[in-house]
Design a protein around this motif. Structure first.
Motif, PDB file in Angstrom:
ATOM      1  N   PHE B  64       0.795  -1.378   0.023  1.00  0.00           N
ATOM      2  CA  PHE B  64       0.061   0.164  -0.099  1.00  0.00           C
ATOM      3  C   PHE B  64       0.835   1.259  -0.018  1.00  0.00           C
ATOM      4  CE2 PHE B  64      -3.066  -2.766   2.473  1.00  0.00           C
ATOM      5  CZ  PHE B  64      -3.245  -3.347   1.316  1.00  0.00           C
ATOM      6  N   MET B  65       2.341   0.922   0.536  1.00  0.00           N
ATOM      7  CA  MET B  65       2.937   2.144   0.644  1.00  0.00           C
ATOM      8  C   MET B  65       3.337   2.580  -0.985  1.00  0.00           C
ATOM      9  SD  MET B  65       5.671   2.148   3.818  1.00  0.00           S
ATOM     10  CE  MET B  65       4.958   1.041   5.160  1.00  0.00           C
ATOM     11  N   PHE B  66       3.763   1.694  -1.593  1.00  0.00           N
ATOM     12  CA  PHE B  66       4.027   1.821  -3.152  1.00  0.00           C
ATOM     13  C   PHE B  66       3.039   2.504  -3.819  1.00  0.00           C
ATOM     14  CE2 PHE B  66       7.354  -1.554  -2.385  1.00  0.00           C
ATOM     15  CZ  PHE B  66       8.459  -0.543  -2.492  1.00  0.00           C
ATOM     16  N   THR B  67       1.815   1.591  -3.708  1.00  0.00           N
ATOM     17  CA  THR B  67       0.548   1.989  -4.492  1.00  0.00           C
ATOM     18  C   THR B  67       0.283   3.549  -4.063  1.00  0.00           C
ATOM     19  OG1 THR B  67      -0.856   0.958  -3.239  1.00  0.00           O
ATOM     20  CG2 THR B  67       0.085  -0.092  -5.619  1.00  0.00           C
ATOM     21  N   GLY B  68       0.267   3.546  -2.745  1.00  0.00           N
ATOM     22  CA  GLY B  68      -0.291   5.064  -2.322  1.00  0.00           C
ATOM     23  C   GLY B  68       0.593   6.298  -2.572  1.00  0.00           C
ATOM     24  N   LEU B  69       1.692   6.030  -2.537  1.00  0.00           N
ATOM     25  CA  LEU B  69       2.996   7.218  -3.172  1.00  0.00           C
ATOM     26  C   LEU B  69       2.658   7.109  -4.540  1.00  0.00           C
ATOM     27  CD1 LEU B  69       6.306   5.933  -1.385  1.00  0.00           C
ATOM     28  CD2 LEU B  69       4.954   7.856  -0.953  1.00  0.00           C
ATOM     29  N   ALA B  70       2.273   6.229  -5.341  1.00  0.00           N
ATOM     30  CA  ALA B  70       2.181   6.220  -6.725  1.00  0.00           C
ATOM     31  C   ALA B  70       0.931   7.147  -6.934  1.00  0.00           C
ATOM     32  CB  ALA B  70       1.767   5.145  -7.357  1.00  0.00           C
ATOM     33  N   VAL B  71      -0.408   7.142  -6.294  1.00  0.00           N
ATOM     34  CA  VAL B  71      -1.176   7.791  -6.513  1.00  0.00           C
ATOM     35  C   VAL B  71      -0.832   9.174  -5.866  1.00  0.00           C
ATOM     36  CG1 VAL B  71      -3.686   8.163  -5.869  1.00  0.00           C
ATOM     37  CG2 VAL B  71      -2.915   5.797  -6.292  1.00  0.00           C
ATOM     38  N   ALA B  72      -0.177   9.213  -4.850  1.00  0.00           N
ATOM     39  CA  ALA B  72       0.133  10.697  -4.143  1.00  0.00           C
ATOM     40  C   ALA B  72       0.865  11.703  -5.230  1.00  0.00           C
ATOM     41  CB  ALA B  72       0.793  10.449  -2.990  1.00  0.00           C
ATOM     42  N   VAL B  73       1.891  11.176  -5.776  1.00  0.00           N
ATOM     43  CA  VAL B  73       2.664  11.772  -6.820  1.00  0.00           C
ATOM     44  C   VAL B  73       1.784  12.376  -7.942  1.00  0.00           C
ATOM     45  CG1 VAL B  73       4.564  11.664  -8.475  1.00  0.00           C
ATOM     46  CG2 VAL B  73       4.689  10.766  -6.217  1.00  0.00           C
ATOM     47  N   ALA B  74       0.846  11.327  -8.429  1.00  0.00           N
ATOM     48  CA  ALA B  74       0.253  11.948  -9.363  1.00  0.00           C
ATOM     49  C   ALA B  74      -0.703  13.113  -8.925  1.00  0.00           C
ATOM     50  CB  ALA B  74      -0.772  10.746 -10.147  1.00  0.00           C
ATOM     51  N   HIS B  76      -0.323  15.110  -6.861  1.00  0.00           N
ATOM     52  CA  HIS B  76       0.556  16.629  -6.619  1.00  0.00           C
ATOM     53  C   HIS B  76       0.279  17.259  -8.210  1.00  0.00           C
ATOM     54  CE1 HIS B  76       1.699  17.065  -2.461  1.00  0.00           C
ATOM     55  NE2 HIS B  76       2.028  15.560  -2.731  1.00  0.00           N
ATOM     56  N   ALA B  77       0.325  16.410  -8.853  1.00  0.00           N
ATOM     57  CA  ALA B  77       0.338  17.136 -10.551  1.00  0.00           C
ATOM     58  C   ALA B  77      -1.423  17.186 -10.819  1.00  0.00           C
ATOM     59  CB  ALA B  77       0.999  16.271 -11.478  1.00  0.00           C
ATOM     60  N   ARG B  78      -2.331  17.020  -9.793  1.00  0.00           N
ATOM     61  CA  ARG B  78      -3.705  17.091 -10.329  1.00  0.00           C
ATOM     62  C   ARG B  78      -4.010  15.989 -11.358  1.00  0.00           C
ATOM     63  NH1 ARG B  78      -6.656  22.341 -10.324  1.00  0.00           N
ATOM     64  NH2 ARG B  78      -6.041  22.633  -8.225  1.00  0.00           N
ATOM     65  N   MET B  79      -3.240  14.878 -10.955  1.00  0.00           N
ATOM     66  CA  MET B  79      -3.924  13.808 -12.063  1.00  0.00           C
ATOM     67  C   MET B  79      -4.138  12.380 -11.345  1.00  0.00           C
ATOM     68  SD  MET B  79      -1.105  13.747 -15.214  1.00  0.00           S
ATOM     69  CE  MET B  79       0.045  13.779 -14.424  1.00  0.00           C
ATOM     70  N   PHE B  80      -5.258  11.865 -11.774  1.00  0.00           N
ATOM     71  CA  PHE B  80      -5.789  10.842 -10.731  1.00  0.00           C
ATOM     72  C   PHE B  80      -5.450   9.471 -11.699  1.00  0.00           C
ATOM     73  CE2 PHE B  80     -10.081   9.508  -8.623  1.00  0.00           C
ATOM     74  CZ  PHE B  80      -9.409   8.737  -7.586  1.00  0.00           C
ATOM     75  N   ASN B  81      -4.300   8.843 -11.108  1.00  0.00           N
ATOM     76  CA  ASN B  81      -3.766   7.629 -11.796  1.00  0.00           C
ATOM     77  C   ASN B  81      -4.597   6.282 -10.921  1.00  0.00           C
ATOM     78  OD1 ASN B  81      -2.462   5.633 -12.992  1.00  0.00           O
ATOM     79  ND2 ASN B  81      -0.535   5.952 -11.746  1.00  0.00           N
ATOM     80  N   ILE B  82      -5.499   5.942 -11.626  1.00  0.00           N
ATOM     81  CA  ILE B  82      -6.218   4.671 -11.275  1.00  0.00           C
ATOM     82  C   ILE B  82      -5.549   3.493 -11.873  1.00  0.00           C
ATOM     83  CG2 ILE B  82      -8.365   4.112 -10.341  1.00  0.00           C
ATOM     84  CD1 ILE B  82      -9.709   5.988 -12.245  1.00  0.00           C
ATOM     85  N   GLY B  83      -4.285   3.687 -12.548  1.00  0.00           N
ATOM     86  CA  GLY B  83      -3.732   2.645 -13.114  1.00  0.00           C
ATOM     87  C   GLY B  83      -2.820   1.898 -12.406  1.00  0.00           C
ATOM     88  N   GLY B  84      -2.695   2.027 -11.001  1.00  0.00           N
ATOM     89  CA  GLY B  84      -1.601   1.540 -10.256  1.00  0.00           C
ATOM     90  C   GLY B  84      -1.771   0.251 -10.128  1.00  0.00           C
ATOM     91  N   GLU B  85      -3.000  -0.492 -10.410  1.00  0.00           N
ATOM     92  CA  GLU B  85      -3.155  -2.128 -10.559  1.00  0.00           C
ATOM     93  C   GLU B  85      -2.424  -2.608 -11.805  1.00  0.00           C
ATOM     94  OE1 GLU B  85      -4.854  -3.178  -7.944  1.00  0.00           O
ATOM     95  OE2 GLU B  85      -5.237  -5.261  -8.635  1.00  0.00           O
ATOM     96  N   GLY B  86      -2.880  -1.872 -12.840  1.00  0.00           N
ATOM     97  CA  GLY B  86      -2.105  -2.334 -14.021  1.00  0.00           C
ATOM     98  C   GLY B  86      -0.462  -2.139 -14.207  1.00  0.00           C
TER      99      GLY B  86
END
Lengths: 510, 364
Positions: B64-74, B76-86
């Motif tokens: 969850f840390m990895f995927t949470g950081l992934a979403v968090a970084v996106a 910050h650029a106001r992008m919603f990366n729901i592709g963490g799974e893929g």
């Protein structure tokens, strides 16, 4: 003695620690135009929002035609006969005038009877107040002046006896403003009461019968307009003597610095926004671009600031700039020595959620002085620079860690102006330098612009405030519909001629 | 004007949200005739009171840390990366290929290689949606979620037809060579007479996740790139004014996001399964969204939220094992936490703001 149309007694309203309105009392007699003037943040809009039911006052009473009124929301305000014309119109673009007028005031689910009734009433109102608008026109096809009339019609349709207008001339050309004033005068003749909110002294003097001045949430004075003067009002607004005219020596223009030839911009919908614009700005002069909002001035600044692509030629010190780049080259422009105070400081010039020091590096964040090493930025250096600049430009409060959002409009603008001027650019592009800025800050910003000019910099000033253009410019170019209609010297022209040129009438050759 | 103190925003709001979620969960548990206090005790006991519980909690938390950081970084650029799974699935492919086809001498060297491979594959999977967003304006919410499906199908094909060893029945790769097996917490922390973390999957990649939290913090708040990402995220017109290329930031931020999501595979694929299996991500890419929301897109917040969700995962498994509370209900509880901490944030925040304003007025 007649009963006041509106009487507010002891209105106070606080937002957290900020006292927006302090014990305000005001009487507006029926059939008069009552001006409320004050700087940004003086509490004018809060007061009117209380009257219109958007906010609830912490204390105080409202009397309408002598009767105590309990206004809890806009419905009860409308029921009490109060109508409001907002600065930003609340119209549905793809509805017709008629549909907008009945929106929220339909008589029942089927629209047809309401529309027929509205059409009848609208025709009457039109005759009575000389408010001509085609009821079947789409809002999106109407100019701003007409859209404003629709707002007034909306209020009248709801049988408003008291009309509140919030900064109504901000979006109008001088001639549209004149038409609005004629309509207001007509409404007054018919016995309507008008509350007119503005920060422009000239309009207060021109149209109002009485005027109240607000400063920092308090009502500092209410006077009859004929008994006062712009100078006195300005002093009441700011709390000290203000120079309304900019003092400056004649320009001593040097060699040409910025030259623009046949600049053309087509927007994404295929509309040509700039249709071959050419001009030259010399060192040590201010070239003012006058014009009504939306005639290509914004596009011109965006092209010069590297935010938009264009065809044509821009040269700096005789060297052509690359304007065909693939994307934003705002960074390249800054490296070339072009500073830019954008028209819209809140949308472009600042990041409102950033602190002051983060904003002070904005656009200049590649400066090696702001890097600790190849990887990390030197936040301490940015804070230090910001603190110094805030001191020099008298930004209040001088706290580099405050978010840009929490500064007043004038201080936000000082932040942007400080950032761009302190970089010592050869060319300064400056758009609407004093929009939404209080009088005290206007004076300061104008002085800074003239000081920069006197240092031999080339300044391109774009403003929709004709007074400002006249006061600051050494030459004036008027834009209309993406073209330069002509150039004038400020001493050899007047508002009438410039106003005509702004409306698209080609002036005689200078 | 600050509406309420920073500590209240960062600590009080999530805590109250959690409390509300807990109360509602308790009501649901009472509704099906179980004792919520006993259930909560069981969860805490199973997830936090023994090293074996922690071994699972931290294993999940790493994901969850990895995927949470992934979403968090996106974010910050106001992008919603729901592709963490893929992106995590493709990261798994990168890890598997690196483990299977490169003869690593030692796990430590292999870890460097697989980390890079996971990041590379994850970033590459984010590259196409990023490019489509930057150049064509295709919304990444749509494209990244589509890419989740494409990734799942791609892996399905590869595992069934290409990577499956001859004669094997299940769609998975061969076991990775012994030299690539990562040390687990049991290997690292047990002594001869005291075995800790017995049989649990937590492994050395937890420390990579912690390191990633620190690095993301540095990136966002201390580097020029982070400054540009935040500026772009808060106002695109302003970014353009400052000479920041929206297309460039979109691409870079999403690729960093994809790389972080891909890293999750080091934990699941190399650390735990030691081979690439189907659906190795188990929805962690989506949990990352909740973790980033609850953690306010701040690495420290993400770290804490990830541990909370790790606890919920492990505690939930304990409940399913020892009580009649069905597994589905665990998902209900997790969903309630997501609902309250993520989606209903303002429901808690706004009354709190009013409370603080009223308090302050009384003082002044």
């Amino acid at each position: 003695m007649t009963v006041p149309a509106i009487e507010l007694i002891g209105i106070s309203k606080a937002f957290g620690p900020v006292q927006a309105n302090k014990d305000i009392s005001i009487r507006v007699m029926p059939g008069t135009i009552h001006g409320i003037i004050g700087e940004n943040g003086a509490g004018k809009s809060t007061l009117m929002s209380i009257l219109y039911g958007f906010y609830k006052a912490d204390s105080g009473e409202v009397f309408i035609h002598g009767k105590k009124a309990r206004i809890t929301d806009s419905h009860s305000a409308i029921a009490a006969g109060i109508g409001m014309v907002f600065q930003h119109f609340k119209l549905v673009d793809n509805f017709t005038v008629l549909e907008n007028v009945i929106l929220g005031a339909e008589d029942g689910a089927p629209l047809r009877p309401s529309l027929a009734k509205a059409r009848r009433i609208l025709t009457e109102l039109e005759r009575e107040y000389e408010l001509h608008v085609d009821p079947d026109a789409l809002i999106s096809d109407l100019g701003v002046g007409k859209q404003q009339r629709v707002e007034i019609l909306k209020a009248l349709y709801r049988q408003a006896e008291v009309l509140i207008l919030d900064e109504p001339t901000g979006v109008l050309t001088p001639s549209e403003a004149d038409q609005l004033f004629r309509i207001l005068a007509r409404l007054r003749e018919e016995g309507k009461t008008i509350i007119f909110i503005t920060h422009k002294l000239r309009e207060i003097m021109e149209i109002t019968d009485t005027v109240s001045v607000m400063r920092r949430g308090e009502m500092t004075a209410t006077v009859r307009t004929e008994d006062t003067s712009p100078e006195q009002l300005a002093e009441l607004m700011v709390g000290r003597k203000v120079l309304l005219r900019v003092t400056k020596t004649p320009a001593r223009p040097g060699p040409p610095v910025l030259a623009v030839e046949d600049l053309r911009v087509t927007d994404s919908t295929g509309v040509e926004r700039l249709k071959g614009v050419s001009f030259t700005v010399h060192a040590g002069e201010v070239l003012g671009i006058a014009g009504v909002t939306g005639n290509g001035q914004s596009e011109l600044l965006e092209v010069l600031g590297g935010m938009q692509l264009a065809t044509g030629l821009i040269s700096l010190h005789g060297q052509p700039l690359d304007i065909s780049g693939k994307y934003a080259n705002g960074r390249a422009r800054r490296n070339d020595g072009i500073g830019h105070v954008p028209e819209d400081r809140q949308r472009r010039g600042l990041i409102l959620e950033f602190t002051a020091w983060e904003n002070m590096a904005f656009g200049y964040h590649h400066d090696p002085a702001y890097q600790t090493n190849r990887l990390l930025m030197n936040n301490a250096a940015m804070r230090r620079d910001t603190a110094a600049q805030m001191g020099r430009f008298d930004v209040r409060p001088p706290d580099p860690d405050l978010l840009a959002r929490n500064f007043s409009g004038g201080n936000q603008q000082k932040l942007v102006v400080a950032r761009e001027i302190e970089r010592n650019p050869d060319v300064l592009l400056i758009g609407q330098p004093t929009r939404g800025v209080d009088i005290g800050a206007i004076e300061f910003i104008h002085q800074q612009i003239i000081a920069l000019r006197d240092m031999g910099k080339a300044i391109l000033l774009v403003s929709v405030e004709l007074d400002e253009i006249m006061a600051l410019s050494d030459r004036i170019a008027v834009m209309c519909d993406g073209q330069i209609m002509g150039e004038r010297l400020p001493d050899a022209s007047d508002e009438t001629e410039l106003g005509l040129m702004m409306a698209g009438v080609k002036g005689k050759a200078a | 004007m600050q509406k309420m103190p920073a500590w209240a925003d960062a600590v009080l709001v999530p805590l109250i949200s959690l409390l509300l979620a807990a109360i509602l969960s308790a009501l649901v548990i009472i509704g099906i005739g179980e004792n919520p206090v006993a259930a909560f005790r069981l969860m805490v006991d199973g997830a936090l009171m023994r090293s074996a519980g922690w071994g699972y909690t931290l294993y999940y938390a790493t994901n969850f840390m990895f995927t949470g950081l992934a979403v968090a970084v996106a974010f910050h650029a106001r992008m919603f990366n729901i592709g963490g799974e893929g992106q995590a699935m493709l990261g798994g492919l990168g890890v598997a290929l690196a483990c299977l086809y490169i003869p690593w001498p030692h796990w430590s060297v292999s870890l460097i290689g697989t980390t890079l491979a996971a990041m590379l594959f994850g970033a590459a999977w984010a590259l196409i949606p990023a490019w489509l967003q930057a150049k064509r304006g295709s919304h990444i919410v749509i494209t990244t979620i589509m890419f989740n499906f494409i990734a799942a199908t791609l892996l399905n094909y590869l595992l069934v037809n290409v990577l499956r060893p001859k004669g094997a029945m299940d769609p998975a790769t061969a076991r990775f060579p012994e030299a690539t097996n990562l040390p687990t917490f049991r290997d690292m922390f047990s002594t001869a007479d005291n075995v800790l973390f017995r049989g649990t999957p937590a492994n050395v990649s937890f420390f990579i996740a912690v390191l990633a939290c620190v690095l993301v913090w540095l990136l966002i708040w201390r580097t020029r790139l982070g400054y540009e990402i935040r500026a772009f995220g808060r106002s695109e017109p302003a970014a353009l004014y400052a000479g920041i290329s929206p297309a460039r930031i979109t691409m870079i931020a999403l690729m960093i996001s994809g790389a972080l999501a891909g890293l999750m595979a080091v934990n699941t694929t190399q650390g735990e399964a030691e081979r690439l299996i189907l659906n190795s991500t188990e929805g962690a890419g989506f949990i990352g969204i909740a973790v980033a929301l609850m953690g306010r897109s701040h690495p420290l917040g993400v770290f804490l939220a990830a541990i909370l969700f790790g606890f919920l995962y492990q505690g939930g498994a304990e409940l399913a094992l020892w009580t009649t509370i069905p597994r589905e209900l665990i998902i209900v509880i997790q969903a309630l936490v997501i609902l309250f901490t993520g989606a209903l944030d303002n429901m808690v925040r706004m009354p709190l703001e009013r409370l603080f304003l009223a308090l302050r007025r009384k003082e002044s």
